[in-house]
Scaffold this active site. Structure first.
Site, PDB file in Angstrom:
ATOM      1  CB  ILE A  93      -0.902   0.021   1.249  1.00  0.00           C
ATOM      2  CG1 ILE A  93      -1.707  -1.276   1.338  1.00  0.00           C
ATOM      3  CG2 ILE A  93      -1.807   1.247   1.243  1.00  0.00           C
ATOM      4  CD1 ILE A  93      -2.267  -1.551   2.722  1.00  0.00           C
ATOM      5  CB  CYS A  94       1.576   3.806  -2.449  1.00  0.00           C
ATOM      6  SG  CYS A  94       2.342   5.422  -2.635  1.00  0.00           S
TER       7      CYS A  94
END
Length: 155
Positions: A93-94
């Protein structure tokens, strides 16, 4: 910071989330203070995620909550990795909240889950991040060690 401090904090968090969690968040397992699994659902109407449940894996280091936990989506037969412009197909996840720059020790497992619910709720693009295939194939770093570039870094 000792591992004892992390365990004490996680013990308090576990006690709280074992008795009450916001709607759409469910604790699956928390057998130790190293790794927890939680399921999240998008409650608001977003056709991209309707009737889907997603599994999150939290990994805590001895410096938690000073440093963020490592949080990724994991794929199971009945738990896909959500398609989102900030979620790679390998579950990484960014999100600045999960990085050193955006993290604050006031955050906790519950607030991270709520942030991810919100991130999914607000999405209207059924796509992966640019360069997903190359990133997934080439990345050898742990999620918390990846230095993502956020568009607001220029400000």
């Amino acid at each position: 910071m000792s591992a004892g401090f992390a365990a004490k904090r996680l013990g308090k968090e576990l006690q709280k989330i074992s008795t009450s969690l916001p709607p759409g968040i469910e604790l699956v397992t928390a057998e130790n203070f190293e790794e927890w699994l939680l399921d999240i659902k998008v409650l608001d109407s977003n056709p991209l995620y309707e009737n889907e449940t997603y599994r999150l894996k939290f990994r805590f280091g001895s410096t938690y909550p000073i440093e963020p936990p490592e949080v990724v989506f994991i794929q199971l037969p009945d738990r896909p990795i959500p398609i989102h412009p900030h979620v790679y197909s390998n579950g990484i996840i960014c999100l600045d909240l999960l990085g050193q720059q955006g993290w604050s020790p006031v955050q906790n497992v519950e607030s991270i889950c709520m942030s991810l619910q919100s991130m999914l709720t607000g999405n209207s693009k059924n796509e992966r991040p640019p360069g997903d295939e190359d990133f997934v194939r080439a990345n050898r770093q742990r999620p918390k060690d990846i230095q993502f570039y956020y568009h607001d870094n220029d400000v």
